[in-house]
Design a protein around this motif. Structure first.
Motif, mmCIF file in Angstrom:
data_model
loop_
_atom_site.group_PDB
_atom_site.id
_atom_site.type_symbol
_atom_site.label_atom_id
_atom_site.label_comp_id
_atom_site.label_asym_id
_atom_site.label_seq_id
_atom_site.Cartn_x
_atom_site.Cartn_y
_atom_site.Cartn_z
ATOM 1 N N ILE A 118 -44.821 -42.497 -37.760
ATOM 2 C CA ILE A 118 -43.698 -42.695 -38.397
ATOM 3 C C ILE A 118 -43.817 -41.945 -39.932
ATOM 4 O O ILE A 118 -44.671 -41.980 -40.693
ATOM 5 C CB ILE A 118 -43.695 -44.402 -38.961
ATOM 6 N N ALA A 119 -42.733 -41.466 -40.238
ATOM 7 C CA ALA A 119 -42.727 -40.441 -41.521
ATOM 8 C C ALA A 119 -42.359 -41.241 -42.575
ATOM 9 O O ALA A 119 -41.418 -42.104 -42.347
ATOM 10 C CB ALA A 119 -41.336 -39.129 -41.047
ATOM 11 N N PRO A 120 -42.617 -41.051 -43.801
ATOM 12 C CA PRO A 120 -42.237 -41.744 -44.928
ATOM 13 C C PRO A 120 -40.650 -41.728 -45.247
ATOM 14 O O PRO A 120 -40.008 -40.503 -44.944
ATOM 15 C CB PRO A 120 -43.009 -40.887 -46.079
ATOM 16 N N CYS A 121 -40.154 -42.860 -45.554
ATOM 17 C CA CYS A 121 -38.754 -42.793 -45.743
ATOM 18 C C CYS A 121 -38.525 -43.949 -46.861
ATOM 19 O O CYS A 121 -39.516 -44.530 -47.405
ATOM 20 C CB CYS A 121 -38.182 -43.102 -44.610
ATOM 21 N N GLU A 122 -37.300 -44.588 -46.944
ATOM 22 C CA GLU A 122 -37.165 -45.340 -47.885
ATOM 23 C C GLU A 122 -36.913 -46.954 -47.526
ATOM 24 O O GLU A 122 -37.339 -47.781 -48.136
ATOM 25 C CB GLU A 122 -35.292 -45.316 -48.180
ATOM 26 N N TYR A 123 -37.753 -46.946 -46.174
ATOM 27 C CA TYR A 123 -38.018 -48.288 -45.899
ATOM 28 C C TYR A 123 -39.824 -48.257 -45.578
ATOM 29 O O TYR A 123 -40.220 -49.621 -45.626
ATOM 30 C CB TYR A 123 -37.562 -48.509 -44.472
ATOM 31 N N ASP A 181 -41.920 -49.389 -53.480
ATOM 32 C CA ASP A 181 -41.300 -50.733 -53.559
ATOM 33 C C ASP A 181 -41.267 -51.665 -52.199
ATOM 34 O O ASP A 181 -41.420 -51.017 -51.214
ATOM 35 C CB ASP A 181 -39.758 -50.475 -53.650
ATOM 36 N N LYS A 182 -41.387 -53.013 -52.425
ATOM 37 C CA LYS A 182 -41.362 -53.806 -51.037
ATOM 38 C C LYS A 182 -40.053 -53.786 -50.687
ATOM 39 O O LYS A 182 -38.993 -54.087 -51.219
ATOM 40 C CB LYS A 182 -41.823 -55.110 -51.814
ATOM 41 N N VAL A 183 -40.017 -53.620 -49.347
ATOM 42 C CA VAL A 183 -38.347 -53.666 -48.781
ATOM 43 C C VAL A 183 -38.402 -54.821 -47.767
ATOM 44 O O VAL A 183 -39.403 -54.850 -46.901
ATOM 45 C CB VAL A 183 -38.267 -52.313 -48.173
ATOM 46 N N THR A 184 -37.513 -55.503 -47.776
ATOM 47 C CA THR A 184 -37.400 -56.800 -46.897
ATOM 48 C C THR A 184 -35.670 -56.719 -46.336
ATOM 49 O O THR A 184 -34.912 -56.438 -46.834
ATOM 50 C CB THR A 184 -37.216 -58.161 -47.576
ATOM 51 N N VAL A 185 -35.800 -56.863 -45.054
ATOM 52 C CA VAL A 185 -34.666 -56.874 -44.054
ATOM 53 C C VAL A 185 -34.621 -58.162 -43.363
ATOM 54 O O VAL A 185 -35.470 -58.388 -42.434
ATOM 55 C CB VAL A 185 -34.487 -55.797 -43.392
ATOM 56 N N LYS A 186 -33.714 -58.905 -43.456
ATOM 57 C CA LYS A 186 -33.652 -60.441 -42.741
ATOM 58 C C LYS A 186 -33.513 -59.956 -41.321
ATOM 59 O O LYS A 186 -32.952 -59.225 -40.821
ATOM 60 C CB LYS A 186 -32.483 -61.170 -43.344
ATOM 61 N N ALA A 187 -34.248 -60.885 -40.417
ATOM 62 C CA ALA A 187 -34.265 -60.674 -38.852
ATOM 63 C C ALA A 187 -32.741 -60.738 -38.502
ATOM 64 O O ALA A 187 -32.115 -61.663 -38.925
ATOM 65 C CB ALA A 187 -35.040 -61.704 -38.473
ATOM 66 N N ASN A 188 -32.222 -59.946 -37.400
ATOM 67 C CA ASN A 188 -31.090 -59.938 -37.131
ATOM 68 C C ASN A 188 -31.025 -60.343 -35.662
ATOM 69 O O ASN A 188 -29.973 -60.446 -34.882
ATOM 70 C CB ASN A 188 -30.294 -58.566 -37.189
ATOM 71 N N GLY A 189 -32.161 -60.526 -35.135
ATOM 72 C CA GLY A 189 -32.103 -60.829 -33.545
ATOM 73 C C GLY A 189 -31.542 -59.854 -32.465
ATOM 74 O O GLY A 189 -31.658 -60.209 -31.292
ATOM 75 N N GLN A 190 -31.418 -58.559 -33.038
ATOM 76 C CA GLN A 190 -30.874 -57.520 -32.398
ATOM 77 C C GLN A 190 -31.777 -56.567 -31.713
ATOM 78 O O GLN A 190 -32.986 -56.740 -32.090
ATOM 79 C CB GLN A 190 -29.909 -56.690 -33.223
ATOM 80 N N LEU A 191 -31.549 -56.027 -30.539
ATOM 81 C CA LEU A 191 -32.311 -55.101 -29.720
ATOM 82 C C LEU A 191 -32.473 -53.786 -30.509
ATOM 83 O O LEU A 191 -31.631 -53.298 -31.263
ATOM 84 C CB LEU A 191 -31.628 -54.639 -28.306
ATOM 85 N N GLU A 227 -26.637 -52.652 -41.521
ATOM 86 C CA GLU A 227 -25.456 -52.505 -42.466
ATOM 87 C C GLU A 227 -25.899 -52.109 -43.780
ATOM 88 O O GLU A 227 -25.000 -52.254 -45.028
ATOM 89 C CB GLU A 227 -25.175 -54.034 -42.735
ATOM 90 N N GLY A 228 -27.144 -51.814 -43.887
ATOM 91 C CA GLY A 228 -27.491 -51.028 -45.086
ATOM 92 C C GLY A 228 -27.799 -52.192 -46.352
ATOM 93 O O GLY A 228 -27.526 -51.947 -47.523
ATOM 94 N N ILE A 229 -28.413 -53.455 -45.774
ATOM 95 C CA ILE A 229 -28.430 -54.506 -46.799
ATOM 96 C C ILE A 229 -30.024 -55.015 -47.297
ATOM 97 O O ILE A 229 -30.060 -55.909 -47.534
ATOM 98 C CB ILE A 229 -27.734 -55.739 -46.236
ATOM 99 N N ALA A 230 -30.692 -53.858 -46.953
ATOM 100 C CA ALA A 230 -32.043 -54.378 -47.123
ATOM 101 C C ALA A 230 -32.419 -54.469 -48.739
ATOM 102 O O ALA A 230 -31.744 -54.081 -49.646
ATOM 103 C CB ALA A 230 -33.041 -53.060 -46.958
ATOM 104 N N ILE A 231 -33.033 -55.481 -49.130
ATOM 105 C CA ILE A 231 -33.484 -55.740 -50.436
ATOM 106 C C ILE A 231 -34.607 -54.870 -50.965
ATOM 107 O O ILE A 231 -35.842 -55.198 -50.094
ATOM 108 C CB ILE A 231 -33.690 -57.303 -50.737
ATOM 109 N N ARG A 232 -34.734 -54.221 -51.990
ATOM 110 C CA ARG A 232 -35.942 -53.544 -52.405
ATOM 111 C C ARG A 232 -36.436 -54.201 -53.805
ATOM 112 O O ARG A 232 -35.662 -54.181 -54.652
ATOM 113 C CB ARG A 232 -35.662 -52.132 -52.660
ATOM 114 N N ASP A 233 -37.779 -54.708 -53.936
ATOM 115 C CA ASP A 233 -38.337 -55.084 -54.971
ATOM 116 C C ASP A 233 -39.112 -54.038 -55.657
ATOM 117 O O ASP A 233 -40.199 -53.646 -55.013
ATOM 118 C CB ASP A 233 -39.161 -56.263 -54.619
#
Length: 244
Positions: A118-123, A181-191, A227-233
């Motif tokens: 994996i390459a470095p990115c915003e996530y 930064d700590k990045v959090t994305v809520k589980a969406n259950g998607q494939l 949806e681009g709704i990740a939360i970044r601390d």
């Protein structure tokens, strides 16, 4: 064009077990495993059987290649001692992604498969996560992450093939990005479904001496957070939403 078929009754017994059985190296009970004992792939193999796209003919080149890579992934992820890896030639093995500088087997053993790919990115930033943390991040999010060969374009000693890596986002994604930064994305259950192409060079013992992989690692994060709704601390404790 259909991939060439190797007659199981004639040639397959002469092949190494890691090309005939996707779980062959799990039988290496004397190897030095990260968790003392071989890992349990039951859930992943069940998910694979239920959701795969291809049904390769027994003894076909796609099946043999798929078995080889699955055993390599087990060794790279769970065997702590390089001398226990049977699917590669540890003296010559190199791995590269998208024509970037190749890494050695020792490097992959130290940082882990996720960090090597994996390459470095915003996530996510592989440089800020060690072997254990990287596996915790992704295996917690996707308890079953299956892999299959979709198509093989050439046979040994240089095998080129298209592959698919997929799983369901059962739990939240939590990782550190390239600025810490700590990045959090809520589980969406998607494939989450990733595809790519790999070129593998094999020696006379069908061990891998070189892997060149081509894929977009950011595609996984686009599917994790469509949806681009990740939360970044951030480092100051402030929260913000990542928007693109």
């Amino acid at each position: 064009m259909a991939a060439p078929v190797i007659d199981p009754a004639v040639q397959n017994p002469a092949l190494p077990d890691f090309m005939n059985n996707p779980n062959a190296v799990l039988k290496d009970v004397d190897a030095h495993w990260r968790n003392t004992w071989p890992p349990d792939y039951t859930k992943t193999r069940k998910f694979y059987s239920e959701t795969k796209k291809c049904n390769h003919q027994a003894g076909s080149l796609p099946e043999l290649v798929e078995n080889l890579v699955k055993n390599w992934e087990i060794e790279a992820s769970f065997k702590r001692r390089l001398s226990d890896w049977r699917t590669i030639d540890p003296e010559t093995f190199t791995f590269s992604v998208n024509n970037l500088e190749p890494c050695s087997a020792e490097h992959m053993l130290r940082v882990g498969t996720y960090n090597a790919i994996i390459a470095p990115c915003e996530y996510y930033d592989p440089n800020g996560s060690d072997f254990a943390a990287s596996h915790k991040t992704f295996k917690r999010m996707m308890p079953a992450f299956a892999w299959e060969v979709l198509e093989v374009y050439s046979g040994p000693p240089v095998v080129s093939f298209k592959w698919r890596h997929w799983g369901e986002m059962k739990n939240d994604y939590v990782g550190r990005n390239r600025v810490g930064d700590k990045v959090t994305v809520k589980a969406n259950g998607q494939l989450i479904d990733i595809q790519g192409v790999t070129v593998a060079r094999l020696n006379g013992n069908f061990q891998i001496t070189e892997l060149k992989t081509y894929f977009d690692s950011n595609e996984m994060f686009r599917q994790i957070d469509p949806e681009g709704i990740a939360i970044r601390d951030n480092l100051e404790g402030e929260k913000e939403t990542i928007c693109y």
